[in-house]
Design an enzyme around this catalytic site. Structure first.
Site, PDB file in Angstrom:
ATOM      1  N   GLY A  44       0.835  -1.320   0.086  1.00  0.00           N
ATOM      2  CA  GLY A  44      -0.146   0.084  -0.052  1.00  0.00           C
ATOM      3  C   GLY A  44       0.868   1.241   0.122  1.00  0.00           C
ATOM      4  O   GLY A  44       0.514   2.317  -0.496  1.00  0.00           O
ATOM      5  N   THR A  46       3.284   4.556   0.945  1.00  0.00           N
ATOM      6  CA  THR A  46       3.220   5.927   1.545  1.00  0.00           C
ATOM      7  C   THR A  46       1.683   6.434   1.415  1.00  0.00           C
ATOM      8  O   THR A  46       1.012   6.734   2.229  1.00  0.00           O
ATOM      9  CB  THR A  46       4.056   6.987   0.838  1.00  0.00           C
ATOM     10  OG1 THR A  46       5.399   6.506   0.815  1.00  0.00           O
ATOM     11  CG2 THR A  46       3.678   8.311   1.370  1.00  0.00           C
ATOM     12  N   CYS A  47       1.057   6.008   0.106  1.00  0.00           N
ATOM     13  CA  CYS A  47      -0.337   6.559   0.029  1.00  0.00           C
ATOM     14  C   CYS A  47      -1.486   5.980   1.000  1.00  0.00           C
ATOM     15  O   CYS A  47      -2.002   6.862   1.719  1.00  0.00           O
ATOM     16  CB  CYS A  47      -0.656   6.389  -1.461  1.00  0.00           C
ATOM     17  SG  CYS A  47      -2.565   6.465  -1.476  1.00  0.00           S
ATOM     18  N   ILE A 183       1.066  19.402   0.066  1.00  0.00           N
ATOM     19  CA  ILE A 183       0.840  18.910   1.277  1.00  0.00           C
ATOM     20  C   ILE A 183       0.950  20.023   2.639  1.00  0.00           C
ATOM     21  O   ILE A 183       0.285  19.750   3.430  1.00  0.00           O
ATOM     22  CB  ILE A 183       2.209  18.012   1.657  1.00  0.00           C
ATOM     23  CG1 ILE A 183       2.324  16.733   0.743  1.00  0.00           C
ATOM     24  CG2 ILE A 183       2.615  17.479   3.232  1.00  0.00           C
ATOM     25  CD1 ILE A 183       3.469  16.227   0.738  1.00  0.00           C
ATOM     26  N   GLY A 184       1.469  21.240   2.269  1.00  0.00           N
ATOM     27  CA  GLY A 184       1.314  22.255   3.340  1.00  0.00           C
ATOM     28  C   GLY A 184       0.254  22.863   3.491  1.00  0.00           C
ATOM     29  O   GLY A 184      -0.229  23.249   4.694  1.00  0.00           O
ATOM     30  N   ALA A 314      -0.744   9.460  -6.262  1.00  0.00           N
ATOM     31  CA  ALA A 314      -0.965   8.046  -6.142  1.00  0.00           C
ATOM     32  C   ALA A 314      -1.713   7.363  -7.484  1.00  0.00           C
ATOM     33  O   ALA A 314      -1.360   6.416  -7.783  1.00  0.00           O
ATOM     34  CB  ALA A 314      -1.705   7.674  -5.010  1.00  0.00           C
ATOM     35  N   HIS A 441     -30.112  19.307 -11.041  1.00  0.00           N
ATOM     36  CA  HIS A 441     -29.909  20.233 -10.208  1.00  0.00           C
ATOM     37  C   HIS A 441     -30.768  19.955  -9.004  1.00  0.00           C
ATOM     38  O   HIS A 441     -31.640  19.047  -8.791  1.00  0.00           O
ATOM     39  CB  HIS A 441     -31.048  21.213 -11.020  1.00  0.00           C
ATOM     40  CG  HIS A 441     -31.392  22.591 -10.116  1.00  0.00           C
ATOM     41  ND1 HIS A 441     -30.447  23.488  -9.990  1.00  0.00           N
ATOM     42  CD2 HIS A 441     -32.694  22.734  -9.590  1.00  0.00           C
ATOM     43  CE1 HIS A 441     -31.229  24.496  -9.376  1.00  0.00           C
ATOM     44  NE2 HIS A 441     -32.288  24.144  -8.898  1.00  0.00           N
TER      45      HIS A 441
END
Length: 464
Positions: A44, A46-47, A183-184, A314, A441
């Protein structure tokens, strides 16, 4: 060549079981190939374990916190009593565990051989793990990325990367975030929703600098409303810490005091000490160089995901993994258009885009037309009380036919609109093609439809 006790042969040997590696393994096995999948940590990558999934779980918790805090705006007398970080982590880890178990089951059901351990590539076609040598007819390198820092800035104590930030035991009072990229700004959004005072420091002139400038302006406006502070166009020069906090120094001489410093300056390719350079693989700045079919300079050796120059996403790695499995199986899939990969930043408000920025479009096309549709004209956006807009970039002069080559969106939940947006770009749709489609709608999806109506020269409402 070193001697190894045992040699194992397979059609495909994959080094790294993140999004790119496991997707390649699943599709190759489905196509009848024998597959060895080598991973030193957990399938799996890092993601699943330190990236997309846990950060988005935190962002959902942040959204719930904001909803509780702001309930009175819609007549719901709710209030936020605080954030229980142990409860947040329990929820986040539960999501990861369920997905991890599902992935393990899927890998097992396809009869993929999983090897746990640190692998090292050896030319021409083998990966060595301990005393075992796994030889593949084809080898796929998918070793992913790591959280970068800056020279002289050591991670530890109160100086964190995203990995450590995902496990913080308490909500900090104040945080400085170094880096205003994806990320920040996502972590800034989480911390602000949880009640922290946040300051972002970005060396480039604007937040999310890889996006169209339109997105940066709207996000900066929204962050000001949320009292998220930021310093753009200014460089970090140093940080010192003690047991009570961190002092961050900027090139302007300004000093920022905080409980924590989160270093979010991007991710680097995880290629050191993997044997790549020693085996003669062509590399540049730590990245593995490949052609449009993801082939390295060595025959039958490929690379996917974050170690390949380009977007570190990813779903890009996943798509590349599937592409490679099909290529190895002789299906001759079409190469992936990097600009056609959707990009979403999951802060509040969200930023979502696909295709070319206006600047990129003007470099490639003689004439470009743009149109901006304000979400103020969209009923569902009013219900959600979100502000933002959709910007379309079309190739060709106004009034002339031409495909939509860029779609850029800012607003709550606009990441959910990227599915239709990427079809518009990837299928070379013209504004008239989309204008003819009926959008339900009230949905935010309607805003995408109305933007294209306006671009086609028949705006339904005045907001354009």
């Amino acid at each position: 060549m070193p001697e190894h006790n045992t040699v194992h042969n397979a059609d495909v040997v994959i080094l790294g079981a993140g999004s790119g590696g496991y997707a390649c393994a699943l599709r190759a096995a489905e196509l009848g190939k024998s597959v060895v999948l080598i991973e030193r940590d957990k399938i799996g990558g890092t993601c699943l374990h330190q990236g997309c999934i846990p950060t988005k779980a935190l962002l959902h918790a942040a959204e719930v916190a904001d909803a509780a805090r702001e309930g009175a705006k819609v007549g719901v007398l709710s209030k936020l009593d605080g954030i229980d970080m142990s409860g947040v982590h329990s929820y986040k880890d539960g999501v990861i565990t369920r997905l991890y178990k599902g992935l393990q089951g899927l890998i097992k059901s396809r009869k993929i051989q999983v090897v746990e351990g640190t692998g090292r590539f050896e030319a021409p076609n083998a990966v060595v793990v301990g005393d075992d040598r796994y030889v593949g007819t084809d080898v796929v390198l998918a070793t992913g990325s790591y959280a970068r820092t800056l020279p002289g800035l050591e991670i530890g104590g109160r100086i964190l990367t995203s990995t450590e930030a995902l496990r913080l035991p308490e909500v900090p009072g104040t945080v400085v975030i170094l880096g205003g990229g994806v990320i920040g700004v996502e972590f800034a959004s989480v911390f602000a929703s949880f009640g922290a005072q946040v300051t972002i420091v970005e060396a480039l002139p604007r937040l999310v600098p890889a996006e169209d400038e339109f997105c940066s302006k709207l996000l900066e406006r929204a962050f000001r409303r949320r009292r998220i502070a930021f310093r753009t166009g200014v460089k970090f020069t140093g940080a010192t810490q003690d047991e009570n906090g961190v002092t961050v120094t900027l090139e302007t001489g300004e000093e920022l005091e905080a409980d924590y410093l989160l270093v979010a300056v991007g991710r680097g390719p995880n290629t050191a000490e993997q044997g790549f350079a020693e085996a003669g693989i062509a590399m540049e700045r730590g990245y593995v160089l490949v052609d449009e079919r993801l082939r390295t300079n060595l025959p039958h050796v490929y690379a996917v995901g974050d170690i390949v120059p380009g977007l570190q996403l990813a779903h890009r790695g996943f798509a590349q993994g599937v592409f490679l499995a099909e290529q190895i199986a002789g299906l001759n899939p079409p190469p992936i258009d990097e600009a056609g990969i959707p990009r979403v930043t999951y802060c509040e408000p969200e930023v979502a885009s696909v295709g070319l920025t206006e600047e990129q479009a003007r470099e490639r096309h003689a004439e470009v037309q743009t149109l901006t549709y304000d979400l103020a004209g969209n009923g569902k956006s009013q219900i959600l009380q979100t502000q933002g807009a959709i910007k379309l970039v079309k190739a060709g002069a106004p009034g002339e036919p031409g495909p939509v080559v860029g779609i850029h969106m800012v607003g709550a939940r606009v990441g959910e609109l990227i599915g239709e947006a990427q079809l518009i770009y990837n299928w070379d749709a013209h504004a008239d093609d989309v204008a003819a489609l009926v959008h339900a709608h009230p949905t935010q999806n309607e805003a995408l439809g109305e933007a294209h109506l306006a671009l086609a020269g028949k705006p339904l409402h005045a907001h354009s």
